[in-house]
Design a protein around this motif. Structure first.
Motif, PDB file in Angstrom:
ATOM      1  N   ALA A  96       0.725  -1.054   0.055  1.00  0.00           N
ATOM      2  CA  ALA A  96       0.082  -0.117   0.152  1.00  0.00           C
ATOM      3  C   ALA A  96       0.893   1.346  -0.053  1.00  0.00           C
ATOM      4  CB  ALA A  96      -0.957  -0.073   1.321  1.00  0.00           C
ATOM      5  N   ARG A  97       1.939   1.223   0.497  1.00  0.00           N
ATOM      6  CA  ARG A  97       2.954   2.437   0.679  1.00  0.00           C
ATOM      7  C   ARG A  97       3.931   2.346  -0.276  1.00  0.00           C
ATOM      8  NH1 ARG A  97       4.113   5.035   5.859  1.00  0.00           N
ATOM      9  NH2 ARG A  97       3.137   4.158   7.444  1.00  0.00           N
ATOM     10  N   ALA A  98       4.178   1.103  -0.896  1.00  0.00           N
ATOM     11  CA  ALA A  98       5.380   1.000  -1.943  1.00  0.00           C
ATOM     12  C   ALA A  98       4.983   0.209  -3.027  1.00  0.00           C
ATOM     13  CB  ALA A  98       6.638   0.453  -1.231  1.00  0.00           C
ATOM     14  N   GLY A  99       3.856   0.528  -3.577  1.00  0.00           N
ATOM     15  CA  GLY A  99       3.296  -0.174  -4.698  1.00  0.00           C
ATOM     16  C   GLY A  99       3.634   0.181  -6.127  1.00  0.00           C
ATOM     17  N   THR A 100       2.625   0.121  -7.072  1.00  0.00           N
ATOM     18  CA  THR A 100       2.914   0.534  -8.226  1.00  0.00           C
ATOM     19  C   THR A 100       3.017   1.914  -8.497  1.00  0.00           C
ATOM     20  OG1 THR A 100       0.699   0.025  -8.895  1.00  0.00           O
ATOM     21  CG2 THR A 100       2.081  -1.466  -9.565  1.00  0.00           C
ATOM     22  N   ASP A 101       2.434   2.742  -7.702  1.00  0.00           N
ATOM     23  CA  ASP A 101       2.374   4.069  -7.694  1.00  0.00           C
ATOM     24  C   ASP A 101       3.511   4.567  -7.867  1.00  0.00           C
ATOM     25  OD1 ASP A 101      -0.295   3.857  -7.423  1.00  0.00           O
ATOM     26  OD2 ASP A 101      -0.886   4.918  -5.401  1.00  0.00           O
ATOM     27  N   ILE A 102       4.572   4.115  -6.905  1.00  0.00           N
ATOM     28  CA  ILE A 102       5.809   4.687  -6.793  1.00  0.00           C
ATOM     29  C   ILE A 102       6.765   4.316  -7.868  1.00  0.00           C
ATOM     30  CG2 ILE A 102       5.647   4.876  -4.233  1.00  0.00           C
ATOM     31  CD1 ILE A 102       8.063   2.918  -4.026  1.00  0.00           C
TER      32      ILE A 102
END
Ligand code: F6P
Length: 368
Positions: free
Chosen positions: A67-73
């Motif tokens: 959730a903190r370090a997923g595909t978004d980053i």
């Protein structure tokens, strides 16, 4: 015969840090380490600001999950963990100017974090420090190579290089129309520390007329003669790419001391442009690309290499194989002993395929 059942690796907690100068693709590595660790049911603790976070008390880290370090980053430049390239714990710069050995604090910080292994994302300078710490503190360590300079040995690719070359190539694309409109010689100074990889690759990809790299001695008169020959053949402009560590006429590299005490290169582009103007009478302009090369969104290539490296690094931990660096060789992700790459930077070989390509294209490398 039924397939042999293998036991899952024991539950582990990984410490993850980014070290040295940032570059595009670091967050994609972080995302991949977190995703792969998750598939084993493991925990990842992301250490803030490299070894600096390990000196602070309480130790500064964030537990990372998808959730903190997923595909978004994975699309983001920089590093969500922060980094440092001025905090060597063996000679840590104190406010009063002294250099102090704080390695014991860093090792203690790893112990306080209660991690089973550390993944360090860095260049060869960072690996030299991390490996020394790991040996001193008995810390299981795996390295992942990153640097826009692409000078880490034993790997064809380091995370961040592709993006930096893309940015420098794009700069040449943008300089070309303005150069042609004003009949100017445009000098583009690029980073790369002591290696000319960025200059060479971007220069070829971006259609440069002259490429100067630290590995190939040049004469400015040869550069001027090449620009004059272009003019005689009807070209009204020229593109010159200069790597930041190219020496001036006296053989000195142009360096500046920063507040941290570190030396950084910069300024050779202006010197080369001035000399070209004197020798040819051409109107010259200089662009120093600088940190723009580090800050872009990562290219697909960097995202891919980054994630392949992240997965392999976690698999090394699962296999209990440490003191190794993941690497890209012959289209494969492999791993090599960290000891093999320390103090052996991979600069441009004067007879490398890209040097031969540049010569074959008639690009001037400053040689007679
Ligand atoms: O090693 C990466 C790099 O960007 C080099 O190309 C450059 O010489 C140096 O770091 C700049 O360092 P700093 O971020 O300290 O200015």
């Amino acid at each position: 015969m039924p397939a042999a059942r293998t036991d899952p690796p024991p539950k582990r907690t990984i410490g993850l840090l980014t070290s040295g100068g940032d570059c595009a693709g670091l967050n994609a590595v972080i995302r991949a380490v977190v995703a792969r660790a998750q598939s084993y049911g493991w925990t990842v603790r992301g250490i803030h600001q490299g070894t600096r976070g390990l000196m602070r008390r309480p130790v500064e880290f964030t537990t990372l999950d998808p959730a903190r370090a997923g595909t978004d980053i994975l699309r983001l430049g920089g590093t969500i963990l922060g980094t440092t390239n001025t905090g060597n714990p063996f000679a840590f710069p104190m406010p009063d100017g002294r250099k102090v050995d704080r390695s014991a604090e860093v090792i203690e910080g790893v112990r306080l974090m209660e991690v089973d292994a550390v993944v360090g994302i860095g260049g060869d300078g960072s690996f030299a420090i991390l490996r020394r710490l790991a040996r001193q503190g008995d810390i299981p360590l795996v390295g992942i190579p990153k640097t826009i300079d692409n000078d880490v040995g034993a790997t064809e690719r380091s995370v961040g290089y592709d993006t930096a070359v893309m940015v420098a190539t794009e700069a040449l694309d943008r300089l070309t129309p303005t150069a042609a409109s004003h009949a100017r010689v445009m000098v583009l100074e690029v980073m790369g520390r002591d290696a000319g990889h960025i200059a060479l690759a971007a220069g070829i990809a971006g259609g440069a007329d002259v490429i100067l790299i630290p590995e190939i001695p040049y004469r400015i008169e040869a550069v001027a003669a090449h620009i004059e020959a272009l003019r005689r053949n009807g070209r009204n402009f020229a593109l010159v790419v200069v790597a930041e560590a190219v020496p001036d006429r006296t053989g000195e590299r142009v360096r500046r001391q920063q507040a941290s005490g570190a030396f950084t290169y910069g300024g050779i582009g202006e010197i080369v442009a001035h000399a070209i103007a004197n020798l040819t009478g051409a109107e010259t302009r200089v662009t120093v690309l600088g940190h723009v090369q580090r800050g872009s969104q990562p290219t697909w290539n960097d995202r891919l290499v980054a994630q392949a490296f992240g997965v392999h690094a976690v698999d090394l931990i699962a296999a209990g194989r440490f003191d190794r660096m993941v690497a890209w060789q012959n289209r494969r992700v492999v791993d090599v002993p960290l000891a093999d790459i320390i103090d052996r930077p991979q600069t441009v070989e004067p007879d490398s395929p890209l040097v031969l390509t540049a010569r074959g294209l008639g690009i001037c490398l400053g040689e007679d």
